[in-house]
Design an enzyme around this catalytic site. Sequence first.
Site, PDB file in Angstrom:
ATOM      1  N   ILE A 163      14.763  56.840  17.636  1.00  0.00           N
ATOM      2  CA  ILE A 163      15.521  56.164  19.478  1.00  0.00           C
ATOM      3  C   ILE A 163      16.419  57.795  19.720  1.00  0.00           C
ATOM      4  O   ILE A 163      17.747  57.797  18.523  1.00  0.00           O
ATOM      5  CB  ILE A 163      16.423  55.068  18.455  1.00  0.00           C
ATOM      6  CG1 ILE A 163      15.250  53.773  17.892  1.00  0.00           C
ATOM      7  CG2 ILE A 163      16.948  54.589  19.933  1.00  0.00           C
ATOM      8  CD1 ILE A 163      16.101  52.385  17.688  1.00  0.00           C
ATOM      9  N   GLU A 164      16.183  58.301  20.530  1.00  0.00           N
ATOM     10  CA  GLU A 164      17.292  58.721  21.207  1.00  0.00           C
ATOM     11  C   GLU A 164      17.760  58.413  21.816  1.00  0.00           C
ATOM     12  O   GLU A 164      18.471  57.438  22.821  1.00  0.00           O
ATOM     13  CB  GLU A 164      16.155  60.099  21.915  1.00  0.00           C
ATOM     14  CG  GLU A 164      14.965  60.532  20.774  1.00  0.00           C
ATOM     15  CD  GLU A 164      13.641  61.164  21.304  1.00  0.00           C
ATOM     16  OE1 GLU A 164      13.939  61.695  22.808  1.00  0.00           O
ATOM     17  OE2 GLU A 164      13.076  62.530  20.706  1.00  0.00           O
TER      18      GLU A 164
ATOM     19  N   GLU B 246      12.135  56.795  10.648  1.00  0.00           N
ATOM     20  CA  GLU B 246      12.135  56.724   9.324  1.00  0.00           C
ATOM     21  C   GLU B 246      13.721  55.669   9.066  1.00  0.00           C
ATOM     22  O   GLU B 246      13.796  54.837   8.291  1.00  0.00           O
ATOM     23  CB  GLU B 246      11.827  57.609   7.973  1.00  0.00           C
ATOM     24  CG  GLU B 246      11.151  58.014   7.952  1.00  0.00           C
ATOM     25  CD  GLU B 246      10.718  59.252   9.274  1.00  0.00           C
ATOM     26  OE1 GLU B 246      11.435  59.364  10.312  1.00  0.00           O
ATOM     27  OE2 GLU B 246      10.160  60.256   8.877  1.00  0.00           O
TER      28      GLU B 246
ATOM     29  N   CYS C 137      10.847  64.674   8.181  1.00  0.00           N
ATOM     30  CA  CYS C 137      11.767  65.758   8.347  1.00  0.00           C
ATOM     31  C   CYS C 137      13.076  65.693   7.177  1.00  0.00           C
ATOM     32  O   CYS C 137      12.871  64.898   6.309  1.00  0.00           O
ATOM     33  CB  CYS C 137      12.773  65.660   9.172  1.00  0.00           C
ATOM     34  SG  CYS C 137      14.342  64.840   9.487  1.00  0.00           S
TER      35      CYS C 137
ATOM     36  N   CYS D 195      15.127  62.705   6.409  1.00  0.00           N
ATOM     37  CA  CYS D 195      15.139  62.345   6.478  1.00  0.00           C
ATOM     38  C   CYS D 195      13.920  61.696   4.772  1.00  0.00           C
ATOM     39  O   CYS D 195      14.455  60.563   4.230  1.00  0.00           O
ATOM     40  CB  CYS D 195      13.273  61.571   7.701  1.00  0.00           C
ATOM     41  SG  CYS D 195      13.662  61.198   8.962  1.00  0.00           S
TER      42      CYS D 195
HETATM   43  N1  THU Z   1      11.076  62.491  13.999  1.00  0.00           N
HETATM   44  C1  THU Z   1      10.836  61.511  13.156  1.00  0.00           C
HETATM   45  O1  THU Z   1      11.602  60.556  14.065  1.00  0.00           O
HETATM   46  N2  THU Z   1      10.894  61.841  12.260  1.00  0.00           N
HETATM   47  C2  THU Z   1      10.753  62.247  11.284  1.00  0.00           C
HETATM   48  O2  THU Z   1      10.537  62.446  10.096  1.00  0.00           O
HETATM   49  C3  THU Z   1      10.520  64.175  12.299  1.00  0.00           C
HETATM   50  C4  THU Z   1      11.176  63.793  14.588  1.00  0.00           C
HETATM   51  C5  THU Z   1      11.221  62.464  16.217  1.00  0.00           C
HETATM   52  C6  THU Z   1      13.380  62.459  15.937  1.00  0.00           C
HETATM   53  C7  THU Z   1      12.853  62.611  17.381  1.00  0.00           C
HETATM   54  O3  THU Z   1      13.523  62.012  18.148  1.00  0.00           O
HETATM   55  C8  THU Z   1      11.846  63.641  17.883  1.00  0.00           C
HETATM   56  O4  THU Z   1      10.771  63.029  16.463  1.00  0.00           O
HETATM   57  C9  THU Z   1      11.486  65.032  18.216  1.00  0.00           C
HETATM   58  O5  THU Z   1      11.893  65.968  17.449  1.00  0.00           O
END
Ligand code: THU
Length: 130
Positions: free
Chosen positions: A42-43, A54, A85, A88
Amino acid sequence: MSHDLFEAARAAMGFAYAPYSKFPVGAAIRADDGKVYAGANIENISFPQGWCAEPTAIGAMIMGGAKKIVEIAVIAEKLPLCPPCGGCRQKIAEFASPSTRIYLCDETGVKETMTMSELLPHSFKTEVIG
Ligand code: THU
């Protein structure tokens, strides 16, 4: 059976709010209560305020009353085998054990399985805090 987790993660990815990165991600947790909890990224227009798939799934798990992650699947439509990432990994580790299974998916299903200790060796923990 990990295929149902893959399907839950893929369905969650459909709810991603990712207008800035255009990089939808889905995650699905099987928790210690046997239930599946899913989430998407969710950005936010203030970029650092957005968050990953996550933690959305972890929040759903906690609010569902569950305590531990038994296994978790992650999928990103633009990156087969998208690994969680760094941040996470630490968030997952909080509710996992060293043998918790992490499933990395492509568009057809689970393609790689690893344990929490493989995904995040040397995770931060200390007796000083708890
Ligand atoms: N993103 C995730 O949702 N999970 C991860 O482990 C890697 C990155 C999302 C964050 C952002 O909304 C998009 O991927 C690009 O980085």
